[in-house]
Design a protein around this motif. Sequence first.
Motif, mmCIF file in Angstrom:
data_model
loop_
_atom_site.group_PDB
_atom_site.id
_atom_site.type_symbol
_atom_site.label_atom_id
_atom_site.label_comp_id
_atom_site.label_asym_id
_atom_site.label_seq_id
_atom_site.Cartn_x
_atom_site.Cartn_y
_atom_site.Cartn_z
ATOM 1 N N LEU A 27 0.835 -1.204 0.000
ATOM 2 C CA LEU A 27 0.000 0.000 0.000
ATOM 3 C C LEU A 27 0.865 1.248 0.000
ATOM 4 C CD1 LEU A 27 -2.794 1.365 0.307
ATOM 5 C CD2 LEU A 27 -2.535 1.100 2.787
ATOM 6 N N ALA A 28 1.879 1.292 0.856
ATOM 7 C CA ALA A 28 2.723 2.478 0.978
ATOM 8 C C ALA A 28 3.528 2.732 -0.287
ATOM 9 C CB ALA A 28 3.665 2.318 2.176
ATOM 10 N N GLN A 29 3.999 1.672 -0.924
ATOM 11 C CA GLN A 29 4.898 1.828 -2.066
ATOM 12 C C GLN A 29 4.184 1.922 -3.403
ATOM 13 O OE1 GLN A 29 7.574 -1.532 -1.710
ATOM 14 N NE2 GLN A 29 8.109 -0.995 0.407
ATOM 15 N N LEU A 62 -7.973 -7.318 3.364
ATOM 16 C CA LEU A 62 -8.158 -5.868 3.327
ATOM 17 C C LEU A 62 -8.757 -5.361 4.633
ATOM 18 C CD1 LEU A 62 -9.468 -5.325 -0.321
ATOM 19 C CD2 LEU A 62 -7.168 -4.895 0.567
ATOM 20 N N GLU A 63 -9.652 -6.142 5.211
ATOM 21 C CA GLU A 63 -10.237 -5.710 6.483
ATOM 22 C C GLU A 63 -9.180 -5.700 7.591
ATOM 23 O OE1 GLU A 63 -13.890 -7.451 8.957
ATOM 24 O OE2 GLU A 63 -14.392 -6.177 7.221
ATOM 25 N N ALA A 64 -8.295 -6.693 7.588
ATOM 26 C CA ALA A 64 -7.217 -6.717 8.571
ATOM 27 C C ALA A 64 -6.267 -5.541 8.358
ATOM 28 C CB ALA A 64 -6.459 -8.039 8.468
ATOM 29 N N LEU A 65 -6.007 -5.210 7.102
ATOM 30 C CA LEU A 65 -5.166 -4.056 6.784
ATOM 31 C C LEU A 65 -5.840 -2.763 7.237
ATOM 32 C CD1 LEU A 65 -2.728 -2.709 5.378
ATOM 33 C CD2 LEU A 65 -4.032 -2.838 3.230
ATOM 34 N N TYR A 66 -7.140 -2.673 7.010
ATOM 35 C CA TYR A 66 -7.909 -1.497 7.424
ATOM 36 C C TYR A 66 -7.789 -1.288 8.936
ATOM 37 C CZ TYR A 66 -12.075 1.524 7.779
ATOM 38 O OH TYR A 66 -12.944 2.552 8.030
ATOM 39 N N GLN A 67 -7.933 -2.370 9.683
ATOM 40 C CA GLN A 67 -7.796 -2.267 11.135
ATOM 41 C C GLN A 67 -6.384 -1.842 11.526
ATOM 42 O OE1 GLN A 67 -9.518 -6.324 11.922
ATOM 43 N NE2 GLN A 67 -10.728 -5.216 13.429
ATOM 44 N N ARG A 68 -5.378 -2.374 10.826
ATOM 45 C CA ARG A 68 -3.998 -2.022 11.149
ATOM 46 C C ARG A 68 -3.744 -0.537 10.905
ATOM 47 N NH1 ARG A 68 1.259 -4.037 10.569
ATOM 48 N NH2 ARG A 68 0.497 -6.006 11.429
ATOM 49 N N ALA A 101 -0.996 11.726 8.016
ATOM 50 C CA ALA A 101 -1.493 11.700 6.644
ATOM 51 C C ALA A 101 -0.375 11.917 5.629
ATOM 52 C CB ALA A 101 -2.578 12.757 6.464
ATOM 53 N N LEU A 102 0.479 12.895 5.891
ATOM 54 C CA LEU A 102 1.548 13.215 4.942
ATOM 55 C C LEU A 102 2.617 12.129 4.907
ATOM 56 C CD1 LEU A 102 2.054 17.057 5.511
ATOM 57 C CD2 LEU A 102 0.554 15.886 3.895
ATOM 58 N N ASP A 103 2.805 11.423 6.023
ATOM 59 C CA ASP A 103 3.796 10.351 6.070
ATOM 60 C C ASP A 103 3.366 9.136 5.256
ATOM 61 O OD1 ASP A 103 5.508 11.790 7.634
ATOM 62 O OD2 ASP A 103 4.957 10.806 9.522
ATOM 63 N N ARG A 107 -1.789 5.214 2.445
ATOM 64 C CA ARG A 107 -2.434 4.665 3.638
ATOM 65 C C ARG A 107 -3.638 5.520 4.020
ATOM 66 N NH1 ARG A 107 1.182 4.888 8.946
ATOM 67 N NH2 ARG A 107 1.107 7.081 8.303
ATOM 68 N N TYR A 108 -3.442 6.826 4.037
ATOM 69 C CA TYR A 108 -4.511 7.751 4.404
ATOM 70 C C TYR A 108 -5.678 7.641 3.425
ATOM 71 C CZ TYR A 108 -6.660 12.162 5.899
ATOM 72 O OH TYR A 108 -7.529 13.118 6.367
ATOM 73 N N GLY A 109 -5.363 7.543 2.137
ATOM 74 C CA GLY A 109 -6.417 7.404 1.139
ATOM 75 C C GLY A 109 -7.192 6.113 1.310
ATOM 76 N N PHE A 110 -6.491 5.041 1.625
ATOM 77 C CA PHE A 110 -7.153 3.747 1.845
ATOM 78 C C PHE A 110 -8.116 3.836 3.022
ATOM 79 C CE2 PHE A 110 -7.041 -0.400 4.104
ATOM 80 C CZ PHE A 110 -7.640 -1.187 3.130
ATOM 81 N N MET A 111 -7.740 4.576 4.037
ATOM 82 C CA MET A 111 -8.559 4.683 5.238
ATOM 83 C C MET A 111 -9.820 5.510 5.025
ATOM 84 S SD MET A 111 -5.390 5.389 7.855
ATOM 85 C CE MET A 111 -6.354 5.623 9.356
#
Length: 213
Positions: A27-29, A62-68, A101-103, A107-111
Motif C-alpha cells: 500500500l505504501a509503495q 483488506l479488512e485486517a489491513l484497514y484495522q492495522r 497523513a503526509l507520512d 495509507r490515508y487514502g485507503f482509510m
Amino acid sequence: MTRGSLAGAAAQAELAERLVDAALRVLAQHGSAELTVRRVAEEAGSSTMGVYSRFGGRPGLLEALYQRTFTELTDALAVVPVTADALHDLGELSCAYRRFALDGPHRYGFMFSRPLPDFEPADGLHAEVLQAAFAPLIDAVHRAGAQGLGATRAAYCLWCVMHGLVGLELTDVLRAPLTSWGVTGEDCAAAERMYRAGVQAMIAGLELHQAVA
C-alpha cells in the motif's frame, strides 16, 4: 490445547502478521490498486494459499489491513502528551494527524477515500476504529469545556476541518492559492501555517474555552 495445536496457532498468527505487514508495504509503495492476493503474498514470501487459509481471501486481508492502519493512527494520536492546556493539546493533536497523513498518503487514502469499490469494512468496524483513534481528540475537546454529546460533535466538526485541509494538501490543490496569495512554492512551512490557522479558526468558532479545574 496440545503443544502441537499451540504451535499451529502461533504459526497462523505469525503468518497473519506477516501478510498484513506485507500489505501495508505494498500500500505504501504502490497504492491501493496493487493490493492483490498475489502481490501481497509475494511481498510476504508466502503463497496465495496462505492468504486464503488465514483470511479467507482478499476481503478478509483488506479488512485486517484497514484495522492495522487505524491502529497506527490511534498510536500516532495517543503519543501526543496530555497537558493542563486542552486548547494547546487540540492543536498538537491536529498536527499529529496531519503528519500521519503526509507520512503515508496511500495509507490515508485507503482509510478515508474508499479507493477500492469492491471493499467495504464490516458493519460497525468503521465507527469502532474511528472512536478508538479519535478518543484523545474527544477528550481534549471535553477538557476544553464541551460537555457530553457536545464534545463528540465538536470533535467531529474539528476533524472535518482537519480532514479537509489535509485532503487539499495531499492533492496539491493548495499550491495554486498559496502562489496567488503571495506565498512562494519554496516556502515549505506555508501549508503547515495555513493548516494550523484553519484548525485554530475552527477551535475559536466552536467557542471552546479552557475548562477550569
